[in-house]
Design a protein around this motif. Structure first.
Motif, PDB file in Angstrom:
ATOM      1  N   ALA A  26     -29.833  25.010  -7.717  1.00 17.93           N
ATOM      2  CA  ALA A  26     -28.569  24.599  -8.332  1.00 17.93           C
ATOM      3  C   ALA A  26     -27.862  25.746  -9.053  1.00 17.93           C
ATOM      4  N   LEU A  27     -28.411  26.956  -9.002  1.00 17.42           N
ATOM      5  CA  LEU A  27     -27.778  28.084  -9.684  1.00 17.42           C
ATOM      6  C   LEU A  27     -26.340  28.268  -9.195  1.00 17.42           C
ATOM      7  N   PRO A  28     -25.393  28.424 -10.107  1.00 17.05           N
ATOM      8  CA  PRO A  28     -23.989  28.581  -9.703  1.00 17.05           C
ATOM      9  C   PRO A  28     -23.671  29.997  -9.234  1.00 17.05           C
ATOM     10  N   VAL A  29     -24.251  30.390  -8.114  1.00 23.71           N
ATOM     11  CA  VAL A  29     -24.050  31.748  -7.598  1.00 23.71           C
ATOM     12  C   VAL A  29     -23.502  31.765  -6.174  1.00 23.71           C
ATOM     13  N   HIS A  30     -23.443  30.606  -5.540  1.00 28.92           N
ATOM     14  CA  HIS A  30     -23.118  30.579  -4.112  1.00 28.92           C
ATOM     15  C   HIS A  30     -21.643  30.831  -3.828  1.00 28.92           C
ATOM     16  N   HIS A  31     -20.820  30.878  -4.870  1.00 29.30           N
ATOM     17  CA  HIS A  31     -19.404  31.192  -4.677  1.00 29.30           C
ATOM     18  C   HIS A  31     -19.169  32.700  -4.655  1.00 29.30           C
ATOM     19  N   ARG A  32     -20.210  33.476  -5.006  1.00 26.60           N
ATOM     20  CA  ARG A  32     -20.068  34.918  -5.110  1.00 26.60           C
ATOM     21  C   ARG A  32     -20.315  35.617  -3.781  1.00 26.60           C
ATOM     22  N   SER A  33     -20.014  36.919  -3.772  1.00 24.63           N
ATOM     23  CA  SER A  33     -20.350  37.745  -2.611  1.00 24.63           C
ATOM     24  C   SER A  33     -21.866  37.873  -2.521  1.00 24.63           C
ATOM     25  N   THR A  34     -22.338  38.454  -1.428  1.00 27.17           N
ATOM     26  CA  THR A  34     -23.781  38.612  -1.256  1.00 27.17           C
ATOM     27  C   THR A  34     -24.390  39.412  -2.400  1.00 27.17           C
ATOM     28  N   PHE A  35     -23.709  40.513  -2.785  1.00 24.35           N
ATOM     29  CA  PHE A  35     -24.218  41.323  -3.893  1.00 24.35           C
ATOM     30  C   PHE A  35     -24.177  40.542  -5.202  1.00 24.35           C
ATOM     31  N   GLY A  36     -23.073  39.850  -5.450  1.00 21.78           N
ATOM     32  CA  GLY A  36     -22.958  39.076  -6.675  1.00 21.78           C
ATOM     33  C   GLY A  36     -23.984  37.959  -6.731  1.00 21.78           C
ATOM     34  N   LYS A  37     -24.252  37.356  -5.589  1.00 22.30           N
ATOM     35  CA  LYS A  37     -25.258  36.294  -5.519  1.00 22.30           C
ATOM     36  C   LYS A  37     -26.641  36.838  -5.853  1.00 22.30           C
ATOM     37  N   MET A  38     -26.972  37.987  -5.279  1.00 21.52           N
ATOM     38  CA  MET A  38     -28.269  38.609  -5.547  1.00 21.52           C
ATOM     39  C   MET A  38     -28.387  39.000  -7.018  1.00 21.52           C
ATOM     40  N   LEU A  39     -27.311  39.532  -7.592  1.00 20.37           N
ATOM     41  CA  LEU A  39     -27.342  39.960  -8.987  1.00 20.37           C
ATOM     42  C   LEU A  39     -27.501  38.755  -9.917  1.00 20.37           C
ATOM     43  N   GLY A  40     -26.800  37.666  -9.606  1.00 22.46           N
ATOM     44  CA  GLY A  40     -26.920  36.458 -10.422  1.00 22.46           C
ATOM     45  C   GLY A  40     -28.326  35.888 -10.401  1.00 22.46           C
ATOM     46  N   ILE A  41     -28.930  35.865  -9.222  1.00 18.00           N
ATOM     47  CA  ILE A  41     -30.303  35.363  -9.087  1.00 18.00           C
ATOM     48  C   ILE A  41     -31.268  36.269  -9.840  1.00 18.00           C
ATOM     49  N   LEU A  42     -31.028  37.579  -9.771  1.00 19.90           N
ATOM     50  CA  LEU A  42     -31.875  38.535 -10.494  1.00 19.90           C
ATOM     51  C   LEU A  42     -31.746  38.341 -12.000  1.00 19.90           C
ATOM     52  N   MET A  43     -30.535  38.095 -12.486  1.00 19.64           N
ATOM     53  CA  MET A  43     -30.337  37.867 -13.920  1.00 19.64           C
ATOM     54  C   MET A  43     -31.115  36.633 -14.374  1.00 19.64           C
ATOM     55  N   TYR A  44     -31.064  35.578 -13.579  1.00 20.34           N
ATOM     56  CA  TYR A  44     -31.782  34.348 -13.913  1.00 20.34           C
ATOM     57  C   TYR A  44     -33.289  34.597 -13.983  1.00 20.34           C
ATOM     58  N   ASN A  45     -33.833  35.267 -12.989  1.00 19.93           N
ATOM     59  CA  ASN A  45     -35.274  35.510 -12.954  1.00 19.93           C
ATOM     60  C   ASN A  45     -35.709  36.535 -13.985  1.00 19.93           C
ATOM     61  N   ALA A  46     -34.833  37.496 -14.292  1.00 23.23           N
ATOM     62  CA  ALA A  46     -35.155  38.459 -15.351  1.00 23.23           C
ATOM     63  C   ALA A  46     -35.264  37.742 -16.692  1.00 23.23           C
ATOM     64  N   GLY A  47     -34.412  36.745 -16.912  1.00 27.70           N
ATOM     65  CA  GLY A  47     -34.503  35.964 -18.138  1.00 27.70           C
ATOM     66  C   GLY A  47     -35.827  35.249 -18.262  1.00 27.70           C
ATOM     67  N   ARG A  48     -36.305  34.680 -17.159  1.00 30.66           N
ATOM     68  CA  ARG A  48     -37.611  34.004 -17.183  1.00 30.66           C
ATOM     69  C   ARG A  48     -38.717  34.989 -17.505  1.00 30.66           C
ATOM     70  N   ALA A  49     -38.699  36.138 -16.835  1.00 32.07           N
ATOM     71  CA  ALA A  49     -39.763  37.128 -17.029  1.00 32.07           C
ATOM     72  C   ALA A  49     -39.782  37.650 -18.465  1.00 32.07           C
ATOM     73  N   ILE A  50     -38.604  37.838 -19.057  1.00 25.03           N
ATOM     74  CA  ILE A  50     -38.547  38.328 -20.438  1.00 25.03           C
ATOM     75  C   ILE A  50     -39.099  37.285 -21.398  1.00 25.03           C
ATOM     76  N   THR A  51     -38.781  36.013 -21.163  1.00 24.15           N
ATOM     77  CA  THR A  51     -39.343  34.950 -21.997  1.00 24.15           C
ATOM     78  C   THR A  51     -40.862  34.945 -21.912  1.00 24.15           C
ATOM     79  N   TYR A  52     -41.401  35.066 -20.703  1.00 26.37           N
ATOM     80  CA  TYR A  52     -42.854  35.112 -20.533  1.00 26.37           C
ATOM     81  C   TYR A  52     -43.442  36.302 -21.295  1.00 26.37           C
TER      82      TYR A  52
END
Length: 231
Positions: A26-52
């Motif tokens: 459900a991440l709101p990234v699918h409206h972006r370009s391929t690069f923007g989509k990848m960057l958005g997904i990376l930001m989300y997962n980086a947030g999880r890893a930092i919390t851990y």
């Protein structure tokens, strides 16, 4: 332990796909370009890893305090025996764990915030979404945090959880990018292997506890045995 932390992250990410996959999809990234989509997904997962990682540092401080009190050996061995006992009791115990009662109101607040953030499309919102997602109850995260306490050092605890978090990124990113990346059959097969990995962590903690005991004994012996010098 650190190699195993990354491997556990890789394996547990297949479990996370089933538990947290709906949020990733459900991440709101699918409206972006391929690069923007990848960057958005990376930001989300980086947030999880930092919390851990931050949780690992916090729990590592607890282990450090116990280590200062001379309880490190018993903590490491006891943690290993506890994990072995849970694996022997039930192979589905990881799925049955939930947040303690005092924390359930906090979990409900986090879920509401996640729902609100899913409607935003900015990169900071995606990062915050990941950091909050990292606080949701998860049996595998609990297991990793217990292991970080047994390490007896905040920095080692933080590194252990950081590697665990990094290990979860490939599969979670792939699911967010390609919805049909991992089949249900493959996830179920991988989840059957999780008790074996938990048992491996438990055994390493027990071995670490006995090694700590032997090292302490050697240090005490070296300070108590008199050394004779020839004239």
């Amino acid at each position: 332990m650190f190699y195993l932390a990354f491997t556990l992250g890789l394996m547990s990410s297949l479990h996370c796909v089933g538990m947290c996959g709906p949020i990733a999809l459900a991440l709101p990234v699918h409206h972006r370009s391929t690069f923007g989509k990848m960057l958005g997904i990376l930001m989300y997962n980086a947030g999880r890893a930092i919390t851990y990682s931050l949780l690992g540092v916090l729990f590592g401080f607890v282990g450090s305090a116990l280590n200062f009190g001379g309880l490190q050996r018993g903590l490491s061995i006891g943690t290993g025996l506890f994990l072995l006992g849970t694996v022997a009791y039930s192979s589905h115990w990881l799925d049955q764990l939930s947040a303690p009662l005092p924390l359930q109101k906090g979990v409900q607040w986090i879920k509401k915030r996640l729902s609100s953030l899913l409607s935003r499309r900015s990169f900071p919102a995606l990062f915050l979404l990941g950091t909050l997602n990292g606080l949701l109850p998860c049996g595998l995260v609990y297991m990793a945090l217990i292991s970080s306490v047994a390490l007896g050092n905040p920095w080692e605890g933080g590194l252990f959880m950081a590697l665990f978090g990094v290990g979860t990124i490939p599969a979670m990113s792939a699911v967010a990018f390609v919805k049909t990346f991992i089949s249900t059959k493959f996830r179920n097969q991988a989840r059957r292997l999780m008790p074996a990995f938990v048992a491996a962590v438990a055994i390493l903690l027990i071995v670490r506890g006995f090694q700590y005991s032997e090292n302490s004994l050697m240090e005490k012996t070296s300070h108590t045995i008199p050394i004779c010098h020839g004239e």
